[in-house]
Design a protein around this motif. Structure first.
Motif, mmCIF file in Angstrom:
data_model
loop_
_atom_site.group_PDB
_atom_site.id
_atom_site.type_symbol
_atom_site.label_atom_id
_atom_site.label_comp_id
_atom_site.label_asym_id
_atom_site.label_seq_id
_atom_site.Cartn_x
_atom_site.Cartn_y
_atom_site.Cartn_z
ATOM 1 N N ASP A 20 0.833 -1.210 0.000
ATOM 2 C CA ASP A 20 0.000 0.000 0.000
ATOM 3 C C ASP A 20 0.867 1.260 0.000
ATOM 4 O OD1 ASP A 20 -2.250 -1.566 0.052
ATOM 5 O OD2 ASP A 20 -2.557 -1.397 2.215
ATOM 6 N N GLY A 21 1.900 1.262 0.838
ATOM 7 C CA GLY A 21 2.748 2.448 0.959
ATOM 8 C C GLY A 21 3.517 2.766 -0.297
ATOM 9 N N LEU A 22 4.009 1.727 -0.970
ATOM 10 C CA LEU A 22 4.807 1.935 -2.178
ATOM 11 C C LEU A 22 3.968 2.422 -3.349
ATOM 12 C CD1 LEU A 22 7.209 -1.151 -2.131
ATOM 13 C CD2 LEU A 22 7.768 1.222 -1.608
ATOM 14 N N ASN A 23 2.674 2.138 -3.314
ATOM 15 C CA ASN A 23 1.795 2.541 -4.417
ATOM 16 C C ASN A 23 1.153 3.913 -4.207
ATOM 17 O OD1 ASN A 23 2.076 0.281 -6.163
ATOM 18 N ND2 ASN A 23 0.860 -0.937 -4.747
ATOM 19 N N LYS A 24 1.566 4.604 -3.146
ATOM 20 C CA LYS A 24 1.063 5.959 -2.927
ATOM 21 C C LYS A 24 1.874 6.951 -3.762
ATOM 22 C CE LYS A 24 -0.681 5.372 1.782
ATOM 23 N NZ LYS A 24 -0.554 5.803 3.197
ATOM 24 N N PRO A 25 1.246 8.037 -4.210
ATOM 25 C CA PRO A 25 1.997 9.056 -4.976
ATOM 26 C C PRO A 25 3.057 9.715 -4.103
ATOM 27 C CG PRO A 25 -0.208 9.841 -4.433
ATOM 28 C CD PRO A 25 -0.180 8.388 -4.062
ATOM 29 N N LEU A 26 4.088 10.244 -4.745
ATOM 30 C CA LEU A 26 5.201 10.848 -4.009
ATOM 31 C C LEU A 26 4.761 12.050 -3.175
ATOM 32 C CD1 LEU A 26 7.896 10.785 -6.839
ATOM 33 C CD2 LEU A 26 7.688 9.200 -4.920
ATOM 34 N N LEU A 27 3.859 12.856 -3.737
ATOM 35 C CA LEU A 27 3.379 14.056 -3.056
ATOM 36 C C LEU A 27 1.859 14.075 -3.059
ATOM 37 C CD1 LEU A 27 5.720 16.779 -4.675
ATOM 38 C CD2 LEU A 27 6.034 15.646 -2.476
ATOM 39 N N VAL A 28 1.295 14.816 -2.120
ATOM 40 C CA VAL A 28 -0.154 15.044 -2.114
ATOM 41 C C VAL A 28 -0.403 16.550 -2.038
ATOM 42 C CG1 VAL A 28 -0.867 12.839 -1.133
ATOM 43 C CG2 VAL A 28 -0.224 14.708 0.396
ATOM 44 N N ARG A 29 -1.463 16.972 -2.687
ATOM 45 C CA ARG A 29 -1.854 18.382 -2.683
ATOM 46 C C ARG A 29 -2.905 18.577 -1.595
ATOM 47 N NH1 ARG A 29 0.207 22.855 -5.358
ATOM 48 N NH2 ARG A 29 0.302 21.684 -7.327
ATOM 49 N N LYS A 30 -2.649 19.530 -0.688
ATOM 50 C CA LYS A 30 -3.588 19.787 0.405
ATOM 51 C C LYS A 30 -4.654 20.796 -0.034
ATOM 52 C CE LYS A 30 -1.357 20.347 4.385
ATOM 53 N NZ LYS A 30 -0.305 20.820 5.316
ATOM 54 N N LYS A 62 13.230 -6.645 -0.675
ATOM 55 C CA LYS A 62 13.349 -5.724 -1.804
ATOM 56 C C LYS A 62 13.215 -4.273 -1.330
ATOM 57 C CE LYS A 62 11.607 -8.960 -5.285
ATOM 58 N NZ LYS A 62 10.523 -9.247 -6.268
ATOM 59 N N LEU A 63 12.312 -4.081 -0.376
ATOM 60 C CA LEU A 63 12.103 -2.732 0.156
ATOM 61 C C LEU A 63 13.380 -2.204 0.791
ATOM 62 C CD1 LEU A 63 10.073 -0.421 0.955
ATOM 63 C CD2 LEU A 63 9.725 -1.673 3.089
ATOM 64 N N PHE A 64 14.031 -3.066 1.583
ATOM 65 C CA PHE A 64 15.209 -2.605 2.327
ATOM 66 C C PHE A 64 16.387 -2.326 1.405
ATOM 67 C CE2 PHE A 64 18.830 -2.953 5.238
ATOM 68 C CZ PHE A 64 18.408 -2.050 6.212
ATOM 69 N N ASP A 113 18.323 3.443 0.976
ATOM 70 C CA ASP A 113 19.064 4.680 0.679
ATOM 71 C C ASP A 113 18.394 5.469 -0.442
ATOM 72 O OD1 ASP A 113 20.942 4.149 2.624
ATOM 73 O OD2 ASP A 113 22.301 3.111 1.255
ATOM 74 N N GLU A 114 17.816 4.745 -1.382
ATOM 75 C CA GLU A 114 17.120 5.405 -2.486
ATOM 76 C C GLU A 114 15.911 6.192 -1.971
ATOM 77 O OE1 GLU A 114 14.843 4.148 -6.664
ATOM 78 O OE2 GLU A 114 15.786 2.636 -5.399
ATOM 79 N N PHE A 115 15.127 5.556 -1.106
ATOM 80 C CA PHE A 115 13.957 6.235 -0.530
ATOM 81 C C PHE A 115 14.381 7.455 0.289
ATOM 82 C CE2 PHE A 115 11.751 1.895 -0.603
ATOM 83 C CZ PHE A 115 11.123 2.175 -1.797
ATOM 84 N N ARG A 116 15.440 7.302 1.057
ATOM 85 C CA ARG A 116 15.918 8.416 1.884
ATOM 86 C C ARG A 116 16.350 9.591 1.011
ATOM 87 N NH1 ARG A 116 20.319 6.792 6.138
ATOM 88 N NH2 ARG A 116 21.407 6.212 4.216
ATOM 89 N N LYS A 117 17.012 9.269 -0.095
ATOM 90 C CA LYS A 117 17.453 10.318 -1.028
ATOM 91 C C LYS A 117 16.243 11.017 -1.655
ATOM 92 C CE LYS A 117 19.393 9.049 -4.910
ATOM 93 N NZ LYS A 117 20.378 8.564 -5.923
ATOM 94 N N TYR A 118 15.263 10.225 -2.084
ATOM 95 C CA TYR A 118 14.040 10.797 -2.654
ATOM 96 C C TYR A 118 13.359 11.719 -1.649
ATOM 97 C CZ TYR A 118 14.076 7.390 -6.534
ATOM 98 O OH TYR A 118 14.405 6.654 -7.645
ATOM 99 N N LYS A 119 13.191 11.210 -0.436
ATOM 100 C CA LYS A 119 12.443 11.959 0.577
ATOM 101 C C LYS A 119 13.153 13.261 0.962
ATOM 102 C CE LYS A 119 10.037 11.451 4.984
ATOM 103 N NZ LYS A 119 10.508 12.729 5.559
ATOM 104 N N THR A 137 4.879 6.989 -8.121
ATOM 105 C CA THR A 137 4.738 6.466 -6.761
ATOM 106 C C THR A 137 6.115 6.119 -6.205
ATOM 107 O OG1 THR A 137 4.569 4.142 -7.385
ATOM 108 C CG2 THR A 137 2.530 5.459 -7.467
ATOM 109 N N TRP A 138 6.147 5.675 -4.935
ATOM 110 C CA TRP A 138 7.408 5.252 -4.327
ATOM 111 C C TRP A 138 7.912 3.949 -4.934
ATOM 112 C CZ3 TRP A 138 9.879 8.702 -1.452
ATOM 113 C CH2 TRP A 138 9.123 9.752 -0.922
ATOM 114 N N ASN A 139 7.075 3.311 -5.708
ATOM 115 C CA ASN A 139 7.457 2.081 -6.383
ATOM 116 C C ASN A 139 8.037 2.347 -7.774
ATOM 117 O OD1 ASN A 139 7.687 -0.626 -5.837
ATOM 118 N ND2 ASN A 139 5.760 -1.183 -6.796
#
Length: 241
Positions: free
Chosen positions: A40-50, A88-90, A94-100, A144-146
């Motif tokens: 579920d988390g990986l399929n969420k968009p990178l950003l959300v508009r408030k 695979k997630l782990f 480092d990639e996720f941390r860089k993106y974030k 997405t994060w995926n």
């Protein structure tokens, strides 16, 4: 061995079995939950508009928690078989941390433009914001994060927002300086009251010529500075007279 000792040993073994069983069940339940939450988390968009049109990084707390838990399991429970999706997630930690980190910077600078500019300032950058929004649309819908190989795209957005944010803050600083320059004589009269009762004039006019020349000279110097800041702001935003 006494009866009491045998009882203690039996209870100890029963307790160990219960602990092992509890540990196995807990790990099994965690694995199932981790797989679901990761997917579920990986399929969420990178950003959300408030609602206020600002942005928020959409890296969920649950996904972050799972990454930390996997890191902990790998360090202290090496014999535990991790879920395949968790492995695979782990590998992309480092990639996720860089993106974030990049997206966090983008969101902070973008939201500044939305929340800390007056309408006259925002009008100067409105067209550029619209162009940036077209790119950001991908991060709120299709990416997405995926998604893979999106680092260059994320960084390009950050650089564009940073360039605009830097120019806006510089223009705001210039405007603050201009206001300060204009107000420096606000409480400083050119002529002062004459306190000598023998003088007929209400104001001290003996030095009026010198004071006028001094004040006009100061105004001319300040005017040059103000024109410089105005021209600098116009150049930064391609503004016309």
């Amino acid at each position: 061995q006494s009866v009491g000792a045998e009882l203690v040993e039996r209870k100890y073994k029963e307790l160990i079995c219960l602990v092992i069983s509890y540990e196995e069940n807990s790990f099994r339940n965690w694995s199932v939950s981790a797989e679901s939450k990761t997917s579920d988390g990986l399929n969420k968009p990178l950003l959300v508009r408030k609602k206020d049109r600002t942005l928020k990084v959409n890296f969920g707390k649950e996904l972050h928690s799972i990454l930390v838990e996997i890191q902990y399991l790998q360090k202290y429970f090496e014999d535990r078989p991790l879920p395949e999706i968790g492995k695979k997630l782990f590998t992309r930690f480092d990639e996720f941390r860089k993106y974030k980190n990049s997206l966090d910077q983008t969101v902070e600078m973008y939201n500044y433009l939305k929340l800390n500019t007056i309408i006259e300032e925002y009008d100067l950058i409105k067209n550029e914001v619209i162009q940036i929004d077209e790119d950001i649309l991908h991060t709120t819908q299709s990416l997405t994060w995926n998604s893979h190989n999106v680092w260059d795209f994320i960084e390009d957005i950050r650089k564009n927002v940073e360039h605009l944010n830097t120019r806006m803050k510089k223009a705001q600083d210039n405007a603050t300086i201009i206001k300060k320059e204009i107000k420096q004589w606000e409480n400083t009269p050119m002529f002062t009251r004459n306190n000598n009762p023998r003088e007929e004039s209400l104001f001290n006019l003996k030095e009026r010529t010198a004071k006028k020349e001094k004040r006009f000279g100061e105004i001319e110097d300040v005017t040059k500075n103000i024109v410089k800041y105005i021209e600098e702001n116009k150049k930064m935003f391609n503004a016309k007279d």
